[in-house]
Design a protein around this motif. Structure first.
Motif, PDB file in Angstrom:
ATOM      1  N   GLU A  38       0.930  -1.168   0.047  1.00 27.17           N
ATOM      2  CA  GLU A  38       0.051   0.047  -0.017  1.00 27.17           C
ATOM      3  C   GLU A  38       0.885   1.119   0.021  1.00 27.17           C
ATOM      4  O   GLU A  38       0.719   2.330  -0.785  1.00 27.17           O
ATOM      5  CB  GLU A  38      -1.069  -0.041   1.172  1.00 27.17           C
ATOM      6  CG  GLU A  38      -1.897  -0.955   1.151  1.00 27.17           C
ATOM      7  CD  GLU A  38      -1.542  -2.522   1.387  1.00 27.17           C
ATOM      8  OE1 GLU A  38      -0.287  -2.507   1.896  1.00 27.17           O
ATOM      9  OE2 GLU A  38      -2.394  -3.381   1.442  1.00 27.17           O
ATOM     10  N   VAL A  39       1.792   1.170   0.777  1.00 28.99           N
ATOM     11  CA  VAL A  39       2.712   2.330   0.988  1.00 28.99           C
ATOM     12  C   VAL A  39       3.546   2.584  -0.491  1.00 28.99           C
ATOM     13  O   VAL A  39       3.852   3.791  -1.001  1.00 28.99           O
ATOM     14  CB  VAL A  39       3.697   2.240   2.146  1.00 28.99           C
ATOM     15  CG1 VAL A  39       4.821   3.432   2.111  1.00 28.99           C
ATOM     16  CG2 VAL A  39       3.137   2.078   3.237  1.00 28.99           C
ATOM     17  N   TYR A  40       3.771   1.603  -1.058  1.00 33.71           N
ATOM     18  CA  TYR A  40       4.662   1.537  -2.462  1.00 33.71           C
ATOM     19  C   TYR A  40       3.846   2.055  -3.450  1.00 33.71           C
ATOM     20  O   TYR A  40       4.262   2.930  -4.319  1.00 33.71           O
ATOM     21  CB  TYR A  40       5.339   0.086  -2.875  1.00 33.71           C
ATOM     22  CG  TYR A  40       5.964   0.123  -3.919  1.00 33.71           C
ATOM     23  CD1 TYR A  40       7.387   0.747  -3.964  1.00 33.71           C
ATOM     24  CD2 TYR A  40       5.607  -0.347  -5.061  1.00 33.71           C
ATOM     25  CE1 TYR A  40       8.146   0.655  -5.273  1.00 33.71           C
ATOM     26  CE2 TYR A  40       6.210  -0.311  -6.339  1.00 33.71           C
ATOM     27  CZ  TYR A  40       7.379   0.458  -6.273  1.00 33.71           C
ATOM     28  OH  TYR A  40       8.215   0.214  -7.745  1.00 33.71           O
ATOM     29  N   MET A  41       2.556   1.747  -3.609  1.00 33.11           N
ATOM     30  CA  MET A  41       1.402   2.092  -4.476  1.00 33.11           C
ATOM     31  C   MET A  41       1.172   3.805  -4.256  1.00 33.11           C
ATOM     32  O   MET A  41       0.911   4.337  -5.213  1.00 33.11           O
ATOM     33  CB  MET A  41       0.173   1.481  -4.361  1.00 33.11           C
ATOM     34  CG  MET A  41       0.382  -0.147  -4.722  1.00 33.11           C
ATOM     35  SD  MET A  41       0.771  -0.287  -6.527  1.00 33.11           S
ATOM     36  CE  MET A  41      -0.889   0.222  -7.178  1.00 33.11           C
ATOM     37  N   LEU A  42       1.240   4.289  -3.032  1.00 35.60           N
ATOM     38  CA  LEU A  42       0.958   5.486  -2.954  1.00 35.60           C
ATOM     39  C   LEU A  42       2.030   6.469  -3.050  1.00 35.60           C
ATOM     40  O   LEU A  42       1.720   7.506  -3.802  1.00 35.60           O
ATOM     41  CB  LEU A  42       0.739   5.708  -1.324  1.00 35.60           C
ATOM     42  CG  LEU A  42      -0.770   5.341  -0.869  1.00 35.60           C
ATOM     43  CD1 LEU A  42      -0.732   5.510   0.987  1.00 35.60           C
ATOM     44  CD2 LEU A  42      -1.780   5.862  -1.354  1.00 35.60           C
ATOM     45  N   THR A  43       3.500   5.974  -2.819  1.00 36.51           N
ATOM     46  CA  THR A  43       4.553   6.668  -3.604  1.00 36.51           C
ATOM     47  C   THR A  43       4.653   6.652  -5.005  1.00 36.51           C
ATOM     48  O   THR A  43       5.470   7.446  -5.594  1.00 36.51           O
ATOM     49  CB  THR A  43       5.745   6.172  -2.560  1.00 36.51           C
ATOM     50  OG1 THR A  43       5.922   4.842  -2.838  1.00 36.51           O
ATOM     51  CG2 THR A  43       5.456   6.458  -1.256  1.00 36.51           C
ATOM     52  N   GLY A  44       4.048   5.746  -5.714  1.00 40.09           N
ATOM     53  CA  GLY A  44       4.259   5.498  -7.085  1.00 40.09           C
ATOM     54  C   GLY A  44       5.740   5.194  -7.620  1.00 40.09           C
ATOM     55  O   GLY A  44       6.187   5.626  -8.588  1.00 40.09           O
TER      56      GLY A  44
END
Length: 255
Positions: A38-44
């Motif tokens: 989830e964190v990786y998807m938010l940071t792009g």
């Protein structure tokens, strides 16, 4: 969009097909270890400002050896005297239910009300304003409702004020404590003996509190003005005393 786009004519000339530019392949970045999806998807995929935790430093979760189940089991409460048996869901680990008393039984706090005998009442506690039946009823209600005298006054059979009930209870308790002690010094530090209840003082306190709470906004404003004026007068007097002291000091130095 223009006419050439609608007619399908290449923009670089009539009949000259336009070479399609191949798009560069999209780079797929692998999610680094130690970062949740989830964190990786938010940071792009943008590198974080702070370095990620090294995966080697993370503790690997060991497989749990406990088998946890929830069971509908019975329980009793030590705070009750009727031995009532009820049921609730209990977390059971490896088939062994938890033991011990009901966890909320520790919150059942009761007041230790002094008990007196008939002989002690006849010898120490007779009062023309109170009968023995009224005193017995008062102490039973005090034990039942944990000295909540507002509730006790509501349940009391005869019309008595809260202050009268408090005065009778505390005076009887104090008298019994002193009578049973070997010497008055043994109970001198007891709160009931050290700080006896004053019904008149509490009545006056409640009357003053009622007057303050029933004041209007105008009265509150006038009281604030009086206090401010009193503070100003006090500061002027202190300043005049300071000036007088300085003047006396200068006169002594001149002479």
């Amino acid at each position: 969009m223009d006419a050439k786009d609608i007619l399908g004519i290449p923009k670089n000339g009539v009949g000259i097909p336009q070479e399609k530019k191949s798009k560069p392949p999209k780079e797929h970045h692998r999610k680094p270890d130690g970062i949740s999806r989830e964190v990786y998807m938010l940071t792009g995929g943008v590198p974080p400002l702070m370095p990620a935790i090294d995966a080697s430093l993370l503790k690997k979760r060991q497989p749990s050896l406990e088998k946890v189940t929830w069971q509908w089991l019975s329980f009793t409460n030590s705070a009750r005297n009727d031995h009532l048996e009820l049921y609730h869901w209990v977390r059971v680990v490896n088939g062994v239910p938890p033991t011990g008393d009901y966890p909320f039984a520790k919150y059942n706090k009761s007041v230790d009300v002094v008990k007196y005998t008939d002989e002690e009442y006849d010898k120490y506690l007779t009062n023309p304003k109170w009968t023995k039946e009224e005193t017995d009823t008062l102490f039973d209600l005090c034990e039942r409702f944990d000295l909540r005298f507002v509730v006790i006054a509501d349940r009391f059979p005869s019309p008595r004020t809260v202050e009268e009930l408090k005065d009778r209870y505390y005076s009887v308790s104090r008298t019994i404590l002193v009578a049973r002690a070997a010497s008055p010094a043994d109970v001198s530090a007891h709160p009931l003996v050290k700080e006896p209840y004053n019904a008149q003082q509490e009545t006056e306190r409640k009357r003053a509190l009622s007057m303050v709470l029933s004041q209007s906004k105008y009265q509150e404003r006038k009281d604030a003005e009086v206090l401010a004026e009193a503070k100003r007068i006090h500061e002027l007097r202190m300043l005049s005393r300071c000036y007088a002291w300085v003047a006396c000091t200068l006169i002594c130095l001149i002479n």
